[in-house]
Design a protein around this motif. Structure first.
Motif: not given
Lengths: 418, 418
Positions: B206, B185, B181, B150-151, B183, B153, B159
């Motif tokens: 998160m 990023h 995950f 992800s990253g 998050g 969002g 995310e």
């Protein structure tokens, strides 16, 4: 009469413009028709515009090609390739990864000479079969015309064999081939230490026969002090000119300026490579209006950081061309999209400049500017539908084969990525 | 019971060997079966050998796959990708070709943050549609499993939306996805200047939710002094470990050694990028047995000459992994064959080392070594038939998509280049 209408092109990248190669800021002008359409009759473009302009012109029997919101470009024109040879050099590729230099591999009998040995041994039909495989790779990259050099024969018989294979490939009618005689690609084993004798063979036996049989439109020489130095290259290229052939040179790949200056002196169509060309060589090319053919894929594949100076060339007003240099040693790629990626990331050419260099400018370098390289009424309908919505995605998404469909003279030759 | 027999593989590249990632000289051992054959039952490999060994084991209903003298490899395992996002960044790519730096583009609101804005606005189904297109590109390169981060969002909601898309992609059963995950990023616009508050959000809201919904197996952080410095990255990654997640780091992409040392300190599965890692960082990785994930396509695409030091890493005994880093900014390629080409030409990895790095070593880095990454009895039958006769041609011929057919769990998912 055959008739084809194409529409629903997110961008119809026509490259319409003056009837000559593009220079300077012109290289950024792609003459894009948004939501574009095109009418083709008997293999030639009749009209270009919007669907509403094209639709009233159609006959009931017309074939309809819906580009589906993809982009449409002229087929790429790849102006420097070596597409007929036997054997790969994957073994030498591995040795280079293990640390061997190109010079060390050549000293062991590798390099061009190893491909020459295998190509001499191969029959004409065998070479044709091998070259057909690579032909499909060019098409998958969206290329519709290639300049095709001999140069892995280095004897009258073997050079003529390669050029006959190129003729047969062209006659098969998928990809277009423009043949170039490159008998002076390397000095064959049996002439080692007898450069003068080999030059005599090229000039006195090979060239007249190649010309007589109309096997090549251009003559090329690998001009480099340790291979064919300027004075020998000049003798060969002047002989080719007397026979009515156009000339192109492998110039300045490893040594500055001599090749570029010779290309200018002789009024060559192109000077190719130019990795080491300096101020004097560039000035000579400008003065003589020679087109540079840049080959970044070979620089990349040899692991060199020394790319040709594309930006100064464009800024000086040279009509830059990009090509793959497809060959089994330094550049085993047939992909013009890969070359566009290299041009943008390693030479700072914009996507528009690189597309111009790979289409209309390449066509003019091959004396084909009136027939191909842009999508304009009267020209051959050689075009490619690419699976993207913006021409800038062609160099941006790299390592893929984006062509959805490739048309040569209005006939679908390849359909792929959908 | 479904049964499939494959034979007539010029080389069946099995990568059979010890049940762990390969180091040092082991990386050159591909355990190739010449003229190889393989028996698959219910999606798993039953036997590997010659056709004469396999044929007697067949039931009458078995499906026969003739590899036609091509090579067969395990599906590539791409251990670092960012495959779910909205919009391209072809405009920024053009700006870089025109001379803008990555930093200048970011200062104008470009870079990761521009993709975040568009990805937040996109609905889950829209993102799924976009990601399906890229999924086919991975398959066309012969890849059968990707790690998917992800990253884009950078909020709990966005995310989780991306990770749900990754789950749905995996459930569709073409390409395999291993979710990570990321998050951390980048710092989202609304938290600019409030790094601590954003780290709190990642750790307190998160991560627990992602873990509770089993949306990710790994947690990654972009560890860099100007983004998430070591002390912040440590807080996030330790929290992830407490929740049972494995950890991976974006380490030393622009600054030496801090990321590698943190990866070692925390016992991360991988440290990714490592373009600037020096002696201290390498020693730490060796001591902690962390796998380096090298991403040469992003180095290439950014026009940097600064590739990670693959040779010293292999010589030190690190179990090197190669991956595409597929993403819309620094590395818009989904092609593992392109990465193999870069590894050979720019980092001097041999073809065999790079194939090991792209298969079995990558599988172990994702805790999938017992299931995928080699062709051995008991493993999932994820394999690709490539259109060449020698594995060394995979990095050698570049810019093409060589996969003829791709099988996931014994089912043909893609058939192309023939």
């Amino acid at each position: 009469m055959s008739e084809l209408a194409l529409w629903n092109a997110a961008q119809l990248v026509t490259l319409a413009g003056p009837p000559r190669a593009r220079t300077g800021r012109e290289m950024r002008e792609l003459a894009i028709v948004p939501d574009g359409a095109m009418l083709v009759r008997d293999g030639r473009i009749q009209a270009v515009g919007r669907r509403a302009d094209i639709e009233p012109l159609l006959s009931p029997a017309a074939q309809i090609v819906d580009a589906g919101g993809r982009i449409v470009l002229p087929g790429f024109v790849d102006a420097h390739t070596h597409p007929v040879f036997a054997g790969t050099r994957a073994d030498e590729f591995e040795q280079r990864a293990e640390g061997a230099t190109y010079a060390e591999i050549a000293a062991r009998g590798g390099g061009i000479r190893s491909t020459v040995r295998r190509t001499r041994e191969a029959g004409e039909d065998e070479l044709l079969g091998l070259a057909r495989r690579y032909r499909e790779w060019f098409l998958r990259g969206g290329t519709t015309t290639i300049e095709a050099k001999s140069g892995y024969g280095l004897s009258l018989e073997a050079e003529a064999k390669i050029l006959r294979v190129i003729r047969r490939l062209g006659n098969e009618g998928r990809l277009r081939y423009v043949p170039t005689f490159l008998g002076a690609h390397e000095i064959p084993d049996e002439y080692r230490g007898r450069l003068d004798a080999y030059v005599d063979l090229v000039v006195e036996e090979m060239l007249p026969r190649i010309a007589e049989e109309h096997l090549a439109e251009f003559c090329d020489v690998f001009c480099e002090p340790t291979v064919f130095p300027v004075e020998k290259a000049r003798v060969i290229l002047r002989a080719a000119q007397r026979l009515g052939m156009g000339i192109r040179l492998h110039a300045d790949q490893f040594t500055p300026d001599q090749g570029a200056c010779l290309a200018a002196e002789l009024g060559a169509a192109t000077a190719d490579h130019l990795e080491w060309t300096g101020t004097a060589g560039l000035a000579a090319l400008v003065a003589a209006n020679v087109q540079p053919v840049l080959l970044p894929a070979s620089v990349y594949n040899l692991g060199s950081p020394h790319y040709p100076a594309a930006r100064p060339m464009i800024d000086l007003g040279l009509a830059v061309v990009l090509a793959t240099d497809f060959n089994p040693g330094s550049s085993p790629t047939a992909s013009m999209p890969m070359v566009l990626s290299l041009a943008a990331t390693q030479m700072k050419m914009t996507p528009a400049e690189s597309i111009t260099a790979a289409t209309i400018n390449a066509a003019y370098s091959l004396r084909r500017g009136a027939e191909i390289g842009s999508l304009e009424p009267g020209k051959l309908a050689d075009f490619t539908i690419h699976d993207c919505g913006d021409y800038r995605e062609l160099p941006y998404f790299f390592g893929r084969e984006p062509a959805s469909a490739v048309y040569v003279a209005g006939v679908c030759i390849y359909s792929g990525n959908v």
